[in-house]
Design a protein around this motif. Structure first.
Motif, PDB file in Angstrom:
ATOM      1  N   PHE A 135      18.328  -0.493   5.763  1.00 31.23           N
ATOM      2  CA  PHE A 135      19.668  -0.393   5.185  1.00 31.23           C
ATOM      3  C   PHE A 135      19.708   0.495   3.944  1.00 31.23           C
ATOM      4  O   PHE A 135      20.533   0.290   3.070  1.00 31.23           O
ATOM      5  CB  PHE A 135      20.212  -1.793   4.848  1.00 31.23           C
ATOM      6  CG  PHE A 135      20.704  -2.537   6.061  1.00 31.23           C
ATOM      7  CD1 PHE A 135      21.958  -2.269   6.593  1.00 31.23           C
ATOM      8  CD2 PHE A 135      19.907  -3.490   6.691  1.00 31.23           C
ATOM      9  CE1 PHE A 135      22.427  -2.927   7.721  1.00 31.23           C
ATOM     10  CE2 PHE A 135      20.356  -4.157   7.824  1.00 31.23           C
ATOM     11  CZ  PHE A 135      21.619  -3.874   8.342  1.00 31.23           C
ATOM     12  N   ASP A 183      25.904  -4.754   5.966  1.00 27.89           N
ATOM     13  CA  ASP A 183      27.070  -5.253   6.695  1.00 27.89           C
ATOM     14  C   ASP A 183      27.701  -6.315   5.827  1.00 27.89           C
ATOM     15  O   ASP A 183      27.014  -6.923   4.983  1.00 27.89           O
ATOM     16  CB  ASP A 183      26.612  -5.871   8.027  1.00 27.89           C
ATOM     17  CG  ASP A 183      26.222  -4.787   9.021  1.00 27.89           C
ATOM     18  OD1 ASP A 183      27.086  -3.973   9.338  1.00 27.89           O
ATOM     19  OD2 ASP A 183      25.058  -4.769   9.470  1.00 27.89           O
ATOM     20  N   ARG A 189      33.772  -7.356  20.305  1.00 27.31           N
ATOM     21  CA  ARG A 189      33.939  -7.271  18.851  1.00 27.31           C
ATOM     22  C   ARG A 189      35.393  -7.384  18.419  1.00 27.31           C
ATOM     23  O   ARG A 189      35.711  -7.080  17.266  1.00 27.31           O
ATOM     24  CB  ARG A 189      33.322  -5.968  18.324  1.00 27.31           C
ATOM     25  CG  ARG A 189      31.833  -5.942  18.472  1.00 27.31           C
ATOM     26  CD  ARG A 189      31.202  -4.719  17.859  1.00 27.31           C
ATOM     27  NE  ARG A 189      30.895  -4.911  16.448  1.00 27.31           N
ATOM     28  CZ  ARG A 189      30.127  -4.076  15.744  1.00 27.31           C
ATOM     29  NH1 ARG A 189      29.619  -3.003  16.317  1.00 27.31           N
ATOM     30  NH2 ARG A 189      29.883  -4.306  14.470  1.00 27.31           N
ATOM     31  N   ARG A 244      27.533   0.498  25.209  1.00 28.92           N
ATOM     32  CA  ARG A 244      28.184   1.140  24.058  1.00 28.92           C
ATOM     33  C   ARG A 244      27.485   2.398  23.555  1.00 28.92           C
ATOM     34  O   ARG A 244      28.099   3.238  22.921  1.00 28.92           O
ATOM     35  CB  ARG A 244      28.328   0.146  22.906  1.00 28.92           C
ATOM     36  CG  ARG A 244      27.019  -0.389  22.358  1.00 28.92           C
ATOM     37  CD  ARG A 244      27.298  -1.351  21.214  1.00 28.92           C
ATOM     38  NE  ARG A 244      26.074  -1.931  20.695  1.00 28.92           N
ATOM     39  CZ  ARG A 244      25.972  -2.488  19.515  1.00 28.92           C
ATOM     40  NH1 ARG A 244      27.016  -2.550  18.725  1.00 28.92           N
ATOM     41  NH2 ARG A 244      24.836  -3.014  19.108  1.00 28.92           N
ATOM     42  N   MET A 295      31.938   5.348   9.397  1.00 31.94           N
ATOM     43  CA  MET A 295      30.784   5.245  10.303  1.00 31.94           C
ATOM     44  C   MET A 295      31.137   5.813  11.669  1.00 31.94           C
ATOM     45  O   MET A 295      32.145   5.442  12.262  1.00 31.94           O
ATOM     46  CB  MET A 295      30.365   3.775  10.454  1.00 31.94           C
ATOM     47  CG  MET A 295      29.105   3.602  11.300  1.00 31.94           C
ATOM     48  SD  MET A 295      28.750   1.856  11.684  1.00 31.94           S
ATOM     49  CE  MET A 295      28.274   1.247  10.095  1.00 31.94           C
ATOM     50  N   TYR A 349      29.056   4.577  18.265  1.00 27.27           N
ATOM     51  CA  TYR A 349      27.989   4.835  19.231  1.00 27.27           C
ATOM     52  C   TYR A 349      28.480   5.674  20.414  1.00 27.27           C
ATOM     53  O   TYR A 349      27.794   6.538  20.918  1.00 27.27           O
ATOM     54  CB  TYR A 349      27.510   3.508  19.831  1.00 27.27           C
ATOM     55  CG  TYR A 349      26.591   2.677  18.970  1.00 27.27           C
ATOM     56  CD1 TYR A 349      25.438   3.220  18.418  1.00 27.27           C
ATOM     57  CD2 TYR A 349      26.842   1.326  18.771  1.00 27.27           C
ATOM     58  CE1 TYR A 349      24.571   2.433  17.671  1.00 27.27           C
ATOM     59  CE2 TYR A 349      25.985   0.532  18.034  1.00 27.27           C
ATOM     60  CZ  TYR A 349      24.851   1.086  17.483  1.00 27.27           C
ATOM     61  OH  TYR A 349      23.993   0.309  16.749  1.00 27.27           O
ATOM     62  N   TRP A 387      23.978   2.448  13.660  1.00 33.02           N
ATOM     63  CA  TRP A 387      22.528   2.280  13.654  1.00 33.02           C
ATOM     64  C   TRP A 387      21.934   2.625  15.028  1.00 33.02           C
ATOM     65  O   TRP A 387      22.056   1.860  15.980  1.00 33.02           O
ATOM     66  CB  TRP A 387      22.197   0.853  13.245  1.00 33.02           C
ATOM     67  CG  TRP A 387      22.029   0.623  11.767  1.00 33.02           C
ATOM     68  CD1 TRP A 387      20.989  -0.053  11.177  1.00 33.02           C
ATOM     69  CD2 TRP A 387      22.871   1.034  10.679  1.00 33.02           C
ATOM     70  NE1 TRP A 387      21.146  -0.069   9.807  1.00 33.02           N
ATOM     71  CE2 TRP A 387      22.291   0.586   9.474  1.00 33.02           C
ATOM     72  CE3 TRP A 387      24.061   1.757  10.583  1.00 33.02           C
ATOM     73  CZ2 TRP A 387      22.852   0.829   8.221  1.00 33.02           C
ATOM     74  CZ3 TRP A 387      24.622   2.000   9.331  1.00 33.02           C
ATOM     75  CH2 TRP A 387      24.015   1.541   8.181  1.00 33.02           C
ATOM     76  N   SER A 447      26.222  -8.033  14.030  1.00 33.84           N
ATOM     77  CA  SER A 447      25.986  -7.563  12.661  1.00 33.84           C
ATOM     78  C   SER A 447      26.990  -8.150  11.668  1.00 33.84           C
ATOM     79  O   SER A 447      26.797  -8.045  10.462  1.00 33.84           O
ATOM     80  CB  SER A 447      26.015  -6.035  12.614  1.00 33.84           C
ATOM     81  OG  SER A 447      27.262  -5.561  13.065  1.00 33.84           O
ATOM     82  N   TRP A 472      17.720  -9.300  18.167  1.00 36.83           N
ATOM     83  CA  TRP A 472      18.662  -8.542  18.997  1.00 36.83           C
ATOM     84  C   TRP A 472      18.920  -7.149  18.470  1.00 36.83           C
ATOM     85  O   TRP A 472      19.033  -6.199  19.232  1.00 36.83           O
ATOM     86  CB  TRP A 472      19.992  -9.310  19.148  1.00 36.83           C
ATOM     87  CG  TRP A 472      20.827  -9.292  17.902  1.00 36.83           C
ATOM     88  CD1 TRP A 472      20.796 -10.195  16.898  1.00 36.83           C
ATOM     89  CD2 TRP A 472      21.779  -8.298  17.519  1.00 36.83           C
ATOM     90  NE1 TRP A 472      21.667  -9.842  15.899  1.00 36.83           N
ATOM     91  CE2 TRP A 472      22.287  -8.679  16.260  1.00 36.83           C
ATOM     92  CE3 TRP A 472      22.266  -7.120  18.107  1.00 36.83           C
ATOM     93  CZ2 TRP A 472      23.242  -7.928  15.584  1.00 36.83           C
ATOM     94  CZ3 TRP A 472      23.214  -6.371  17.429  1.00 36.83           C
ATOM     95  CH2 TRP A 472      23.688  -6.787  16.188  1.00 36.83           C
ATOM     96  N   GLN A 473      18.960  -6.994  17.139  1.00 34.87           N
ATOM     97  CA  GLN A 473      19.375  -5.694  16.629  1.00 34.87           C
ATOM     98  C   GLN A 473      18.300  -4.630  16.874  1.00 34.87           C
ATOM     99  O   GLN A 473      18.593  -3.497  17.225  1.00 34.87           O
ATOM    100  CB  GLN A 473      19.713  -5.794  15.140  1.00 34.87           C
ATOM    101  CG  GLN A 473      20.503  -4.599  14.662  1.00 34.87           C
ATOM    102  CD  GLN A 473      21.596  -4.917  13.680  1.00 34.87           C
ATOM    103  OE1 GLN A 473      21.665  -6.029  13.162  1.00 34.87           O
ATOM    104  NE2 GLN A 473      22.447  -3.953  13.404  1.00 34.87           N
ATOM    105  N   GLU A 480      28.984  -8.994  19.323  1.00 37.38           N
ATOM    106  CA  GLU A 480      28.611  -7.575  19.390  1.00 37.38           C
ATOM    107  C   GLU A 480      27.626  -7.338  20.539  1.00 37.38           C
ATOM    108  O   GLU A 480      26.733  -8.148  20.780  1.00 37.38           O
ATOM    109  CB  GLU A 480      27.953  -7.172  18.060  1.00 37.38           C
ATOM    110  CG  GLU A 480      27.456  -5.747  18.053  1.00 37.38           C
ATOM    111  CD  GLU A 480      26.886  -5.326  16.711  1.00 37.38           C
ATOM    112  OE1 GLU A 480      27.242  -5.939  15.685  1.00 37.38           O
ATOM    113  OE2 GLU A 480      26.092  -4.375  16.700  1.00 37.38           O
TER     114      GLU A 480
HETATM  115  C1  BGC Z   1      26.833  -2.133  14.416  1.00 41.53           C
HETATM  116  C2  BGC Z   1      27.443  -1.718  13.106  1.00 41.53           C
HETATM  117  C3  BGC Z   1      26.600  -2.243  11.979  1.00 41.53           C
HETATM  118  C4  BGC Z   1      25.189  -1.716  12.122  1.00 41.53           C
HETATM  119  C5  BGC Z   1      24.242  -2.165  11.023  1.00 41.53           C
HETATM  120  C6  BGC Z   1      25.343  -1.826  14.516  1.00 41.53           C
HETATM  121  O1  BGC Z   1      24.770  -2.548  15.550  1.00 41.53           O
HETATM  122  O2  BGC Z   1      27.519  -1.515  15.485  1.00 41.53           O
HETATM  123  O3  BGC Z   1      28.759  -2.177  13.010  1.00 41.53           O
HETATM  124  O4  BGC Z   1      27.166  -1.872  10.753  1.00 41.53           O
HETATM  125  O5  BGC Z   1      24.664  -2.191  13.340  1.00 41.53           O
HETATM  126  O6  BGC Z   1      23.917  -3.494  11.145  1.00 41.53           O
END
Ligand code: BGC
Length: 725
Positions: free
Chosen positions: A34, A51, A127, A171, A204, A207, A240, A381, A424-425, A474
């Protein structure tokens, strides 16, 4: 309003000239999950982001998606974007922004990744809860004060996701085919307002692709629209993992590449870009432009007040000029409560079943898993490590006190295994969101039977169900609009044994309500922040008069939704926005498709009379004036909504388009004049299919109402406005 000044630009230019290529490269890509890298020798700090729209997200390790703190990153959990829109109160949007900005700053952040302003195109978008509305005027109207509020605290807002991130399925690869008219009239305006009216310092890139162009490298959106037409001077950051090609993104209006992996040197804007510059394939001037945007924003945020001074430690130098922020304080909790209170929507209230009278309520039965569930910790997120979250059951018990017996029984259960893994992220670039789990039918039947049996014994029954972040999530769209976990059968059975059962839905997007005609009272609560249960209980018990109005239409069935009837939604690869500008009420009203609850709908425990409409063109403004009187016995808030119909364009147009709104609190018997001033140009503007340009209608008809269907006053039909444009 925080803006980028000539001094900021001059300082940026001066610092830029002292930077090496390596230092510049460090500033334009993630050097942590971040943050970017700073340049300590020049006093340029790292740029810290977090976030997201519902509060400042928990603190992660610099290079891993694992939380690093125990309690110190607990934070005020704010109502979701849909809830903020549902208040129709710009002042509350502003205070939401102030909390977000002050807390972000208090947590040492420079940019908060929100608000999320994508248009709600389908009820199924995962979302939707983060987004505000299906309507660009309401989205813009709420996001502008919210962004200004954030930036009052020397923190940049980052409006997202530019543009048209209206579906989660596939996405990262989905290409959305959107006509010019829909882009100009629906999908771009909130972003334009964020840039031009709110002065957002960040945006931002989404995607997805739009019309074949990846949003994070798009010459159209990041170039011609954002930088050229709107003159955006702030920072454009990628979503991201949203950058796929080095040269295309480097030569676009994108400034910072962020991603989800910890191999920071391999980001496209890291070594690959440096090498391409060295090989002469990309001009270094593109990098200079990015760095000057970043430095100018840093200076506007007072991050560079000591830059250029010798700082032997190379650390961020403390300054007295920058706001310190702060988080978790009482004022922030009060602000969250005020928003939650005005976001609850009373959808139906036959025979005045609501409010319940606490003084006669000796026992009440509460049924439904959402009564006792916290939602802050999910959704993707936007997840929040909340300071606390008052559930509906806690809110009710706390307010009813010791003289009322509150019995709770779940009636259905939410299986544990649903939702996302902790990682997951990190895995999100591969679309690995888990499928929701299911309870087996025998267990489901038993839970239902227990609840229904008890409901027959109680005079007062409140069902609290809806969705949760295993569905409003998300990375995944819902498969249909039905309530999960067998809730429809349960609600029908409860209404069989107790027709006065109050039905409360807690959710972030519309659900089909096959039982709606039978239920006498239906209340809608969004994910309403740390005080969500307090606000809901206040509405149910009548200490707060509901004043939320729907920021989107609730269709009867998914099959009625224009994105599904006329366009395509939720497919991988490619989706077509063939419904054009006929999204939400623009479609339902024009094509006369019945809905369950219409756009702008919301009841109160009082009543309002609208009289004396005057419509006039005053200079560049369309001035719509009317009187609103509270004709009931309780203090309440009216939400006058101004709709226009453009006439004489020679093209097909919606029968109603929201152009302005207000919220007016009135004591019983009080009457007030409401003035809705809208620039004539905003009222008449449309994107012409015939000329391929933005044009202006010469005539409009206006109407004022409490919803798009509850029109109370209509102005002169076909009023001429052409001489004023
Ligand atoms: C999301 C964003 C978020 C970013 C950072 C992405 O998966 O689409 O909305 O700000 O991650 O966490």
């Amino acid at each position: 309003m925080t803006t980028i000044t000539t001094e900021n630009l001059t300082k940026a230019t001066s610092l830029l000239s002292q930077l090496t290529l390596d230092e510049k490269i460090g500033m334009i890509h993630g050097a942590g999950l971040f943050r970017t890298a700073g340049v300590p020798r020049l006093g340029i700090p790292a740029f810290m982001m977090s976030d997201g729209p519902m509060g400042v997200r928990r603190e992660f390790a610099d290079d891993a998606w694992s939380g690093i703190y125990g309690s110190r990153d607990r934070i005020t959990y704010l109502p979701c974007g849909s809830a903020v829109a549902s208040t129709w109160n710009r002042g509350l949007a502003h205070s939401t922004g102030q909390v977000l900005g002050e807390e972000a700053r208090g947590r040492g952040k420079d940019m908060i990744l929100g608000p999320s302003v994508n248009i709600k195109r389908s009820p199924l978008c995962g979302r939707n809860f983060e987004y505000m509305s299906e309507d660009p005027c309401l989205t813009a109207g709420q996001c502008v004060p919210l962004i200004r509020g954030i930036q009052e605290f020397d923190v940049a807002a980052c409006v997202k996701h530019f543009v048209a991130n209206s579906q989660e399925t596939d996405r990262l690869q989905v290409d959305e085919h959107i006509g010019e008219r829909a882009l100009h009239e629906l999908y771009l305006p909130a972003f334009e307002a964020a840039v031009k009216r709110a002065g957002t310092l960040g945006i931002m890139g989404a995607y997805n692709l739009v019309n074949g162009e990846r949003c994070c490298e798009s010459p159209t959106f990041l170039g011609s629209v954002l930088r050229t037409a709107w003159q955006f001077q702030g920072i454009a950051v990628s979503d991201w993992g949203g950058v796929f090609r080095t040269k295309e993104s480097a030569e676009s209006g994108l400034d910072i590449e962020m991603s989800v992996t910890s191999s920071f040197d391999e980001y496209k804007f890291a070594n690959p870009l440096k090498e391409a510059i060295r090989r002469g394939e990309i001009d270094e001037r593109h990098i200079d432009v990015k760095v000057s945007h970043i430095l100018a924003v840093m200076d506007a945020l007072h991050m560079l007040d000591d830059a250029g001074r010798d700082d032997a430690m190379g650390a961020r130098t403390a300054t007295v000029t920058r706001n310190a922020g702060g988080y978790g304080g009482r004022a922030h909790r009060d602000a969250a409560l005020a928003v939650a209170e005005e976001s609850v929507v009373l959808l139906k209230n036959e025979e005045s079943v609501l409010p319940l009278d606490p003084s006669t309520l000796d026992r009440v039965l509460v049924i439904g898993a959402n009564a006792d569930r916290v939602h802050s910790n999910g959704g993707g997120s936007a997840e929040i490590k909340a300071l606390y979250e008052v559930t509906p059951l806690l809110g009710l018990c706390g307010q009813l006190g010791g003289n009322t017996e509150v019995r709770y029984i779940p009636g259905y259960e939410i299986p544990d295994s649903a939702g996302q893994t902790d990682r997951w992220q990190e895995e999100s670039l591969h679309d690995t969101t888990a499928e929701a789990a299911r309870t087996d039918d025998t267990r489901r039947g038993e839970l239902r039977e227990q609840a229904v049996r008890l409901a027959g014994e109680y005079e007062h029954v409140i069902f609290i169900g809806g969705l949760d972040h295993d569905h409003d999530l998300e990375g995944r769209d819902r498969a249909d609009m039905r309530l999960p976990y067998g809730q429809d059968e349960l609600i029908e059975a409860l209404l069989d044994v107790n027709p006065n059962t109050v039905v409360v839905m807690v959710a972030g997007s519309p659900v089909q309500m096959p039982w709606a005609d039978r239920a006498k009272s239906i209340v809608w609560s969004w994910y309403g922040g740390c005080e969500t249960g307090t606000a809901l209980a206040e509405v149910l018990l009548g200490t707060v008069n509901p004043s939320g109005h729907l920021p989107e239409s609730f269709p009867l069935h998914l099959e009625d939704s224009p994105a599904h009837v006329l366009g395509t939604f939720g497919q991988p690869g490619q989706v077509r926005y063939d419904e054009d500008i006929y999204v939400g009420y623009r479609y339902y009203e024009t094509k006369q498709v019945p809905v369950r609850f219409c756009f702008g709908h919301g009841l109160t425990y009082t009543s309002f009379r609208y009289t004396d409409l005057h419509v006039a063109v005053d200079g560049d403004m369309l001035r719509v004036r009317c009187d609103v009187e509270n004709t009931g016995a309780r203090t309440g808030s009216a939400v006058p909504q101004l709709y226009a119909r453009l006439e004489g364009t020679g093209e097909d147009r919606p029968v109603a388009e929201l152009k302005g709104y207000d919220k007016v609190r009135l004591e019983p018997g009080e009457r007030r004049t409401v003035i809705l001033d809208v620039p004539v140009a905003d009222t008449t503007r449309y994107y012409s299919n015939a000329t391929g340009r933005v044009e202006h209608a010469s005539r409009v008809s206006v109407a004022v109402g409490e919803s798009v269907q509850d029109i109370r006053l209509t102005g002169p039909a076909n009023m001429s406005v052409s001489q004023r444009i």
